[in-house]
Write an enzyme that holds these catalytic residues in place. Structure first.
Site, PDB file in Angstrom:
ATOM      1  N   ASP A  40      38.232  50.296  36.873  1.00 30.97           N
ATOM      2  CA  ASP A  40      37.660  50.527  38.203  1.00 30.97           C
ATOM      3  C   ASP A  40      36.163  50.267  38.189  1.00 30.97           C
ATOM      4  OD1 ASP A  40      37.628  51.250  40.910  1.00 30.97           O
ATOM      5  OD2 ASP A  40      37.169  53.331  40.436  1.00 30.97           O
TER       6      ASP A  40
ATOM      7  N   ASP B 274      34.075  46.370  45.132  1.00 31.03           N
ATOM      8  CA  ASP B 274      34.930  47.494  44.769  1.00 31.03           C
ATOM      9  C   ASP B 274      36.321  47.004  44.406  1.00 31.03           C
ATOM     10  OD1 ASP B 274      36.029  49.986  44.382  1.00 31.03           O
ATOM     11  OD2 ASP B 274      36.166  50.489  46.507  1.00 31.03           O
TER      12      ASP B 274
END
Length: 461
Positions: A345, A147
């Protein structure tokens, strides 16, 4: 006629010059309908040639046949994925707009000796890609989500009073000769609290808690141990040893934070591997990609754009989008529409665009897809088509043009998700935009943190 400010004139001139050379490219690309559905057989990843000082590990979609996790019968539907994705995007946008993303500081009482303030992180259930590492001496294999929107890494540890089931053995810190809990009096523990993750003290050991936007959370002891990452060994890797968690339902052992904060894997390995990393997200769950730490900045085949960072929120990596080209034609979008910026992201699935930009993209894409009947919207995806009876479809090319001259021609699998255009619009033109992981598919995305640049190399996986 009022004079045009020189700065605005320069922006407008550079804007048109920047996108001029993408005209004349192929207007359409072929997309196989079969590629929109996950295969049950894993395609082997392309061979990579590691450079000196670089470590590369395979990266897999957690629900695909290449995943080291066991297959699941309760795989989320597209609607469920998109609902969770909306939680993550909304959290990120609130955080950058100065909204109450943290929900206030709360106190979690573990016992009479400790209180730990909690904060909200991004939605965990949207994370789709995993790597396999070893932790401890001797090392225990752990399959972890990656992440770029998180800094604190963690795994589930024995004894775990409340943990979800996982495919790998639980990490037992008592069996590792190199594990060491971090003192709650240390600068590391103090910094942990300052950077937005809760910290506290229990039996002189630093405690942490991260609560995510989807309601899940992880709590435990912050410590350090040896990390085996491909052919590289990272000593004194700092991570959370999770003893209490809630809201998780997958088979992963934990999370590897790749954000820009001091707790992330990237920051911790900057001294030995350098402050650059890259990954390639595969075109479908049935194929594999890779994660590379110590990626060589300025490598061949990359187009680059300046990396934008926010000092109050160092986790995220920003970029400036300047134009969108559909079917070889530049959309008319005033430059100011992109002034809020975008972030790259890995955990957000669908790219979020300013309302005006998305409206122009949707209209142009619908016009170019007139041969296919429209279909009902699917959750946040409202530009959808009926591909019934089709084996292949012709879709217009979509190109993203970033500040500095980076022209990124999206892969066909980065344009369509299921039967819909894989973009969504913000409610206004002032909220932060997000480049989601669907649009990043097949590109090696380079995060040159030290050099302040984001790069793209197409066809990397």
């Amino acid at each position: 006629m009022a004079s045009v400010p020189k700065l605005l004139l320069l922006v407008l001139c550079s804007y048109h010059t920047l996108v001029a050379h993408v005209r004349g490219d192929g207007n359409y690309t072929v997309l196989s309908i079969g590629s929109l559905k996950s295969d049950s057989v894993c395609s082997e990843p392309q061979e990579t040639s590691p450079s000196t000082g670089v470590t590369t590990v395979p990266l897999h979609h957690r629900h695909g046949p290449c995943s080291p996790l066991p297959s699941k019968t309760n795989m989320p539907t597209l609607e469920e994925i998109l609902e969770r994705d909306q939680l993550r995007a909304a959290y990120i946008q609130r955080k950058f707009s100065g909204g109450d993303a943290k929900g206030g500081v709360q106190l979690l009482d573990l016992d009479d000796d400790v209180t730990v303030p909690t904060t909200l992180g991004t939605s965990l259930d949207t994370l789709e890609y995993v790597i396999t590492v070893g932790i401890g001496s001797p090392d225990i294999i752990q399959t972890m989500l990656i992440d770029t929107g998180s800094d604190v890494s963690w795994v589930q540890c024995k004894p775990c009073s409340q943990c979800h089931s996982q495919a790998d053995p639980l990490f037992d810190p008592s069996l590792s000769s190199t594990y060491s809990p971090i003192s709650c009096m240390s600068d590391t523990c103090a910094e942990l609290g300052q950077e937005g993750s809760g910290s506290g003290c229990w039996r002189s050991q630093c405690q942490y808690i991260v609560s995510y936007g989807d309601g899940s959370s992880t709590t435990g002891t912050y410590g350090s141990d040896t990390l085996v990452l491909g052919s590289n060994i990272v000593t004194n890797f700092q991570f959370g040893c999770n003893y209490v968690e809630s809201g998780f339902s997958d088979q992963t052992a934990g999370l590897m934070g790749l954000g820009g904060g001091p707790q992330s894997l990237v920051s911790q390995t900057a001294g030995t591997l350098g402050s650059a990393f890259s990954y390639c997200l595969p075109p479908t769950p049935s194929s594999s990609g890779f994660l590379t730490l110590g990626a060589v900045p300025g490598g061949q085949g990359f187009v680059t754009t300046p990396m934008l960072r926010s000092s109050p929120i160092p986790t995220f990596y920003g970029v400036r989008l300047e134009a969108i080209v559909v079917g070889g034609r530049q959309l008319f979008i005033p430059p100011w529409v992109f002034s809020a910026g975008m972030i790259m992201d890995s955990g957000t699935v669908i790219t979020r665009l300013p309302r005006t930009a998305y409206s122009a993209l949707s209209s142009a894409f619908r016009a170019a897809m007139r041969r296919y009947p429209p279909a009902p919207a699917s959750s946040i995806l409202d530009t959808c088509f009926d591909f019934s009876g089709q084996r292949i479809v012709m879709i217009p090319t979509v190109t993203l043009v970033f500040f500095g001259g980076a022209v990124v021609n999206l892969d066909a699998n980065g344009i369509i998700l299921d039967n819909c255009l894989a973009f969504a619009g913000n409610s206004d033109d002032w909220s932060l935009g997000i480049i989601g992981n669907v649009q990043q598919r097949t590109f090696e995305v380079l995060y040159d943190v030290g050099g302040g640049a984001v790069g793209f190399r197409d066809g990397a996986c």
